[in-house]
Design a protein around this motif. Sequence first.
Motif, PDB file in Angstrom:
ATOM      1  N   UNK A   1       0.900 -43.572  87.609  1.00 24.29           N
ATOM      2  CA  UNK A   1       1.100 -44.820  88.353  1.00 24.29           C
ATOM      3  C   UNK A   1       2.178 -45.738  87.773  1.00 24.29           C
ATOM      4  N   UNK A   2       3.181 -45.148  87.141  1.00 18.39           N
ATOM      5  CA  UNK A   2       4.286 -45.900  86.546  1.00 18.39           C
ATOM      6  C   UNK A   2       5.584 -45.117  86.748  1.00 18.39           C
ATOM      7  N   UNK A   3       6.734 -45.738  86.523  1.00 19.01           N
ATOM      8  CA  UNK A   3       8.014 -45.037  86.689  1.00 19.01           C
ATOM      9  C   UNK A   3       8.197 -43.939  85.648  1.00 19.01           C
ATOM     10  N   UNK A   4       9.147 -43.028  85.878  1.00 15.74           N
ATOM     11  CA  UNK A   4       9.430 -41.972  84.892  1.00 15.74           C
ATOM     12  C   UNK A   4       9.948 -42.554  83.579  1.00 15.74           C
ATOM     13  N   UNK A   5       9.697 -41.819  82.505  1.00 16.81           N
ATOM     14  CA  UNK A   5      10.267 -42.179  81.217  1.00 16.81           C
ATOM     15  C   UNK A   5       9.381 -43.000  80.317  1.00 16.81           C
ATOM     16  N   UNK A   6       8.325 -43.599  80.855  1.00 20.45           N
ATOM     17  CA  UNK A   6       7.427 -44.411  80.055  1.00 20.45           C
ATOM     18  C   UNK A   6       6.405 -43.563  79.314  1.00 20.45           C
ATOM     19  N   UNK A   7       5.567 -44.182  78.477  1.00 19.30           N
ATOM     20  CA  UNK A   7       4.616 -43.423  77.661  1.00 19.30           C
ATOM     21  C   UNK A   7       3.582 -42.649  78.474  1.00 19.30           C
ATOM     22  N   UNK A   8       3.101 -43.229  79.576  1.00 23.52           N
ATOM     23  CA  UNK A   8       2.135 -42.509  80.405  1.00 23.52           C
ATOM     24  C   UNK A   8       2.779 -41.290  81.030  1.00 23.52           C
ATOM     25  N   UNK A   9       4.010 -41.435  81.465  1.00 24.99           N
ATOM     26  CA  UNK A   9       4.751 -40.332  82.061  1.00 24.99           C
ATOM     27  C   UNK A   9       4.970 -39.213  81.041  1.00 24.99           C
ATOM     28  N   UNK A  10       5.290 -39.585  79.809  1.00 29.69           N
ATOM     29  CA  UNK A  10       5.512 -38.590  78.759  1.00 29.69           C
ATOM     30  C   UNK A  10       4.234 -37.792  78.505  1.00 29.69           C
ATOM     31  N   UNK A  11       3.108 -38.497  78.361  1.00 34.60           N
ATOM     32  CA  UNK A  11       1.828 -37.814  78.122  1.00 34.60           C
ATOM     33  C   UNK A  11       1.453 -36.921  79.296  1.00 34.60           C
ATOM     34  N   UNK A  12       1.702 -37.406  80.513  1.00 33.89           N
ATOM     35  CA  UNK A  12       1.346 -36.641  81.710  1.00 33.89           C
ATOM     36  C   UNK A  12       2.154 -35.355  81.808  1.00 33.89           C
ATOM     37  N   UNK A  13       3.429 -35.423  81.521  1.00 33.37           N
ATOM     38  CA  UNK A  13       4.272 -34.223  81.653  1.00 33.37           C
ATOM     39  C   UNK A  13       3.905 -33.164  80.613  1.00 33.37           C
ATOM     40  N   UNK A  14       3.506 -33.592  79.439  1.00 35.66           N
ATOM     41  CA  UNK A  14       3.034 -32.626  78.451  1.00 35.66           C
ATOM     42  C   UNK A  14       1.726 -31.987  78.912  1.00 35.66           C
ATOM     43  N   UNK A  15       0.819 -32.815  79.452  1.00 33.98           N
ATOM     44  CA  UNK A  15      -0.448 -32.281  79.953  1.00 33.98           C
ATOM     45  C   UNK A  15      -0.227 -31.348  81.135  1.00 33.98           C
ATOM     46  N   UNK A  16       0.707 -31.712  82.013  1.00 35.72           N
ATOM     47  CA  UNK A  16       0.989 -30.885  83.191  1.00 35.72           C
ATOM     48  C   UNK A  16       1.506 -29.513  82.778  1.00 35.72           C
ATOM     49  N   UNK A  17       2.389 -29.476  81.802  1.00 35.77           N
ATOM     50  CA  UNK A  17       2.938 -28.198  81.333  1.00 35.77           C
ATOM     51  C   UNK A  17       1.842 -27.303  80.774  1.00 35.77           C
ATOM     52  N   UNK A  18       0.947 -27.906  79.992  1.00 33.65           N
ATOM     53  CA  UNK A  18      -0.105 -27.105  79.372  1.00 33.65           C
ATOM     54  C   UNK A  18      -1.142 -26.637  80.392  1.00 33.65           C
ATOM     55  N   UNK A  19      -1.454 -27.490  81.372  1.00 31.12           N
ATOM     56  CA  UNK A  19      -2.386 -27.073  82.421  1.00 31.12           C
ATOM     57  C   UNK A  19      -1.807 -25.939  83.251  1.00 31.12           C
ATOM     58  N   UNK A  20      -0.536 -26.036  83.569  1.00 35.13           N
ATOM     59  CA  UNK A  20       0.108 -24.984  84.356  1.00 35.13           C
ATOM     60  C   UNK A  20       0.044 -23.643  83.633  1.00 35.13           C
ATOM     61  N   UNK A  21       0.307 -23.658  82.326  1.00 34.61           N
ATOM     62  CA  UNK A  21       0.256 -22.427  81.550  1.00 34.61           C
ATOM     63  C   UNK A  21      -1.159 -21.876  81.451  1.00 34.61           C
ATOM     64  N   UNK A  22      -2.122 -22.768  81.263  1.00 34.26           N
ATOM     65  CA  UNK A  22      -3.500 -22.330  81.049  1.00 34.26           C
ATOM     66  C   UNK A  22      -4.181 -21.877  82.331  1.00 34.26           C
ATOM     67  N   UNK A  23      -3.961 -22.619  83.432  1.00 30.24           N
ATOM     68  CA  UNK A  23      -4.667 -22.332  84.681  1.00 30.24           C
ATOM     69  C   UNK A  23      -3.887 -21.429  85.617  1.00 30.24           C
TER      70      UNK A  23
END
Length: 329
Positions: A43-65
């Motif tokens: 719920x925030x623009x790209x590049x911020x801390x929430x976005x950074x955490x989300x993109x790392x989580x997204x990458x790992x979920x994609x690999x795992x699931x």
Amino acid sequence: MKPFRLSLTPSARAVCAGLLFAMAAGAGAAGPYPANPVRMIVPYPPGGPTDIAARMAADELAKSLGVTVVVENKAGAGGMVGADMVARARPDGATLLVNASAHVIYPAIFKEVSFDVIDSFTPVTQLVQVPLTLLVPTSLPVNNVRELIAYIKDHPGKVAFASAGNGGAPHLAGELFKKVAGVNLLHVPYKGSSPALTDLMGGQVQVMFDSMTSSLSFVKAGKLKALAVTTPERSSMLPDVPTMKESGLPSYVLTNWYGLWAPKGTPPALVAQLADALNTRFHSAAITQKLNAIGAEPVISKPEDFSRFVVKEKDSWGAIARDSGATMN
């Protein structure tokens, strides 16, 4: 030849039935994740801390699931626009929310919230915890918290603090600083950390509390000065930077964090799959190293643990908001 018939007692039949049910349930739990692709709302623009955490989580979920996970930035209303989208989404595992601790602050600071921060969502897991860092531009003639307080008092009405948006942890961190330090600061909210940090480096604003995930690189590059961290102990990423407690404000302790939610009613089996995937992937040495490099620490938890945690945090941050008097329309 007569057909062979196995005769079982009622108790034995019950045991066999239970084993068959357990095997079927286990096979179902280990099956493929049904939603493809998965939308992960930030719920925030790209590049911020929430976005950074989300993109790392997204990458790992994609690999795992084994599914496609697409991060979508839906900013607005301090993060409530994106959160509302997830609250209204179908609970089928196809839509997820990554949000900061701001998620539990909404009721305390906004007069109207279109969803219940607890009951409209299914908590999945806490992702990371991150110190907030007190930052000033290199051009500001201060080198510690005491000098900053003196500078603000010597320049009444001329010092402003930036935040990533109304109602978030960085905003409340600034409001708490105003109260405990006894200073007057003008709050300038931005739509995300990136534009706020840009103006801070340019001197358009003079003070900012920000998650270390988005500001650490600027501090290490000498583009911003870090005066203190808000956590109880110093950060290993900035070991020479004191805590707010060490800087003369003993009551000042805050920790920002980021978590993953699904819409209310998401099947427990899907929630467990998501949590298990991140529990496994985020505790790997490689991911921990990546998180530490940006000032974050993995804090993966079970859904029931995260559920209790968000209720407790809602009370804690709500008290800070009420004490600060910060409210939004």
